[in-house]
Design an enzyme around this catalytic site. Structure first.
Site, short mmCIF file in Angstrom:
data_model
loop_
_atom_site.label_atom_id
_atom_site.label_comp_id
_atom_site.label_asym_id
_atom_site.label_seq_id
_atom_site.Cartn_x
_atom_site.Cartn_y
_atom_site.Cartn_z
N CYS A 2 0.85 -1.23 0.01
CA CYS A 2 -0.19 0.09 0.14
C CYS A 2 0.78 1.36 0.15
O CYS A 2 1.41 1.71 -1.06
CB CYS A 2 -0.99 0.18 1.13
SG CYS A 2 -2.38 1.01 0.90
N HIS A 37 -4.14 -5.11 0.37
CA HIS A 37 -3.45 -5.57 1.77
C HIS A 37 -3.70 -7.03 1.75
O HIS A 37 -4.67 -7.82 2.40
CB HIS A 37 -4.48 -5.00 2.99
CG HIS A 37 -4.21 -3.56 3.00
ND1 HIS A 37 -3.42 -3.10 4.08
CD2 HIS A 37 -4.78 -2.53 2.44
CE1 HIS A 37 -3.17 -1.76 4.06
NE2 HIS A 37 -4.23 -1.33 3.20
N GLU A 84 -2.16 -8.92 3.89
CA GLU A 84 -1.93 -9.32 5.29
C GLU A 84 -3.55 -9.17 5.90
O GLU A 84 -3.75 -9.95 7.08
CB GLU A 84 -1.25 -8.56 6.12
CG GLU A 84 -1.71 -6.87 6.35
CD GLU A 84 -1.57 -6.02 5.08
OE1 GLU A 84 -2.00 -4.97 5.30
OE2 GLU A 84 -1.29 -6.63 3.93
#
Length: 752
Positions: free
Chosen positions: A86, A176, A178
């Site tokens: 990001c 993202h 994660e």
């Protein structure tokens, strides 16, 4: 054991990245972006402890809110693997000279399907990963540095979701991985921690990214993953879906659209090529463009018909209407509104459907919604399909604008017989602009009889002048015109025309109404009257017979035959009533006006034919639309009350009656009663202006009601410059009809 340095840009997602790295053996060490120096990081690397770096997400802009991150990336490229997430991606792109700007959509906690190239960090990951997005900025493909390549995009909108350095082991993702809502996140991290050193190839060959000099990545991987689509391919796919959905709507099925066309419900055409070549100067194709993939929002709330009228009144030869909804925020309804808005202009611009036309159905749509031509993009169509769509468009009367970007595409356009070719300076695969594209393609034309147009990236007179010298006939201008504060001035300067001169308004014409005999007619003609009105309303005191009207008509025609006036071409960029009043003013005079009130259309048409009327005046409650069926110009009366209330229809509506007459709202509603209305109301109506002119073009009117030789000068002065004719009846009469001295005095008072 070495470790992964995780630079925290003050974002809570850093914990998730830490957990993923730890779970796949990455041994993460976290430090915030303002709590460590580059010198300390260099020391870690020199000691052999630091093996890779991850730049975390974070709020703000990479130049102002990323702390040491950019310096770390600049130092680490070529030394060790780097992954940006990001904000990390934005740091990498910005550092290498790319543009970080509005992504065209705001996503906070939303998921998108991501398609990727299946190599690097995406090695062996499935396609169309559900991925969580928290951002409004992204890398812009048209400014992406050449050292970077796009690795992933959103499936639905084509926003960049991943980039990779072509030489160094530097990867980045905008989304993202994660997040618990993202798929394949730990697999991506596992791929990253397997990378060694600072360059692709060698011990990193397992992930499929070629080393420098080994060539580009293959178009498709062995697992069947598609090659990364260009912007053009994404739009192509989306438009196919859009058309498929439109064809399923009952009102817009192919059969219903075809039926509507067969019933001629579409507006009439003009010749697109003819409109281009008849323009005495460089033809401007003015574009209505709310947004674009390269610029994002330009004028998202713009009114298409209002903008179209600005363009038309400024002198545009063509109005290009973007009808693609996803990236350009256009619609077919925009185009229909534009077509209706310019319909009443004397030499209206041609209407171009600017879209990614892929089927005959889309051409039918264009015709139904008012287009005179469509855009066919060679880069989007197979040669056979291009030929079929070109021929089909021509069969409907629409010569297409065929768009090319290089000599190869030009050859295809010429092979199918294209008459108008546009050269797009913007490569639609990557949206980069090369202003020399038009020049190169023009050189390949070898003097063929083709109207050549330059498309996109044109914003100055210097741009236009260069192309005109090379034989370009038309230029398409979008964003620059949409942003111009003075559309007419900018358009004229663009093509090198001087500012318009202010021409003094001539004195108003004079209409003597209520002519009852050839003697009355002679008095009016000898005094210099421009229009003579005869009342053909049974039961009124000034009504005359058809035979008397014919005698007056013969007298008028005889007097007119001695006139030396010649018709003039109205201004191509004048609004309806202004152009019509100019045409009537330029005709040989005098002209005979037949006045009717609440009579049948058939009676009116018979009288026009039997008497030889030059104009018809509708003095009652007749529909304005009757003007379409009456073969001579129509004057429509509108009655103004003492309070300024106007009755009679839509007074400013263009395209029907050619002239507006303002009269007092008398008790009988018939006029000719010697009653005036407050002239300041006429001034207000005049200053409201023609439709689309924003008050800059006065509304021309015929002023009537209670005028006399004594007050007509004052009436003209108070009403203002929009009075192009004054109408008198009882004000110049005596017991036996018109009075010579009064008629002469009235004309003199008007002429000065």
């Amino acid at each position: 054991m070495g470790f992964t340095l995780l630079i925290d840009n003050y974002d809570s997602f850093t914990w998730n990245i830490y957990a993923d790295l730890a779970s796949v053996g990455g041994n993460p060490f976290v430090v915030r972006n303002d709590k460590i120096t580059l010198k300390e990081i260099e020391g870690m690397f020199a000691d052999g402890e630091l093996e890779r770096i991850v730049i975390s997400p974070g709020p703000g802009h990479p130049r102002t809110d990323s702390g040491v991150s950019r310096d770390v990336i600049a130092w680490g490229m070529g030394k060790l693997p780097i992954l940006g997430v990001c904000m990390g991606l934005e740091c990498i792109v910005d550092l290498l000279g790319g543009e970080i700007a509005y992504a065209g959509e705001i996503k906070h906690g939303k998921t998108s399907l991501v398609q990727h190239d299946s190599i690097g960090v995406f090695h062996n990951l499935p396609q169309f990963l559900s991925s969580t997005r928290y951002h409004s900025l992204s890398a812009q493909i048209q400014s992406l540095p050449s050292v970077l390549q796009v690795t992933s995009t959103t499936k639905e909108s084509g926003v960049i979701m991943g980039v990779r350095h072509r030489t160094f082991t530097v990867e980045a993702v905008q989304y993202h991985p994660e997040s618990c809502m993202s798929e394949g996140g730990r697999g991506l991290m596992a791929n990253f921690i397997q990378m060694k050193g600072g360059k692709w190839g060698g011990e990193n060959a397992w992930c499929g990214v070629p080393a420098e000099g080994e060539g580009e990545q293959p178009k498709a991987k062995t697992n069947g993953a598609p090659s990364l689509p260009t912007i053009l391919n994404k739009i192509h796919a989306q438009r196919l879906l859009d058309v498929e959905q439109a064809e399923k709507i009952p009102a817009t099925t192919p059969a219903n659209v075809s039926t509507s066309l067969s019933l001629y419900t579409s507006p009439p055409l003009i010749n697109f090529r003819g409109r281009m070549v008849s323009t005495p100067h460089t033809a401007v194709m003015a574009e209505i463009k709310r947004a674009s993939p390269s610029k994002g929002d330009i004028a998202p709330t713009a009114s298409a018909p209002q903008q179209a009228l600005k363009y038309a009144l400024a002198g545009a030869s063509v109005i290009s209407v973007l009808t693609e909804p996803t990236w350009f925020k256009g619609s077919l309804l925009d185009m229909l509104a534009v077509r209706n808005a310019v319909d009443s202009l004397p030499n209206r611009p041609a209407i171009l459907r600017k879209d990614f036309v892929l089927s005959k159905y889309m051409i039918d749509e264009a015709r139904l919604y008012g287009a005179d031509t469509v855009l066919l993009i060679v880069a989007m169509l197979e040669p056979q399909q291009l030929k079929e769509l070109y021929d089909y468009s021509v069969s409907l009367g629409m010569e297409p604008l065929v768009e090319v970007n290089n000599p190869t595409e030009l050859s295809l356009a010429l092979e199918i017989g294209s008459k108008v070719i546009g050269v797009n300076n913007r490569n639609l695969h990557d949206f980069n602009v090369d202003m020399s594209t038009t020049s190169r393609v023009n050189a390949a034309l070898n003097g063929r009889d083709v109207v050549l147009c330059a498309l996109s990236g044109i914003s100055s007179h210097e741009d236009v002048e260069k192309y005109v010298k090379e034989g370009v006939k038309g230029v398409l201008v979008g964003e620059a015109l949409m942003r111009a504060s003075d559309t007419k001035a900018f358009l004229r300067s663009l093509i090198g025309l001087p500012p318009l001169e202010v021409v003094p308004k001539p004195r108003p014409l004079v209409k003597i109404c209520g002519i009852r005999s050839t003697n009355d007619a002679k008095l009016a003609i000898n005094a210099g009257a421009d229009l003579l009105g005869v009342i053909l309303v049974p039961g009124t005191k000034r009504c005359i017979s058809t035979s008397t009207a014919r005698e007056i008509s013969a007298l008028v025609q005889s007097a007119r035959s001695q006139s030396s006036s010649k018709p003039l071409e109205p201004s191509l960029s004048s609004p309806w009533f202004t152009s019509q009043s100019a045409l009537l003013s330029s005709r040989r005079k005098p002209l005979l006006v037949g006045v009717f009130q609440n009579q049948s259309l058939s009676d009116i048409l018979s009288a026009v034919d039997e008497i030889g009327l030059d104009l018809v005046q509708l003095h009652g409650d007749e529909p304005q639309a009757w003007a379409k069926f009456i073969p001579v110009p129509v004057v429509k009366v509108f009655r103004v009350s003492p309070e300024g209330i106007v009755r009679g229809g839509e007074i400013r509506r263009p395209g029907l009656n050619q002239a507006i007459l303002l009269d007092a709202g008398g008790a009988s509603g018939g006029g000719g009663e010697g009653k005036a209305f407050p002239w300041e109301h006429a001034k207000r109506l005049i200053q409201s202006g023609e439709v689309g002119s924003e008050g800059h073009v006065p509304l021309p009117v015929i002023l009537a009601g209670g005028l006399t030789p004594e007050n007509v000068g004052q009436a003209i002065e108070q009403a203002g410059e929009g009075v192009w004719c004054v109408d008198v009846s009882s004000g110049v009469e005596g017991e036996g009809g018109k009075v010579k001295e009064k008629v002469e005095a009235f004309v003199k008072a008007v002429r000065g």
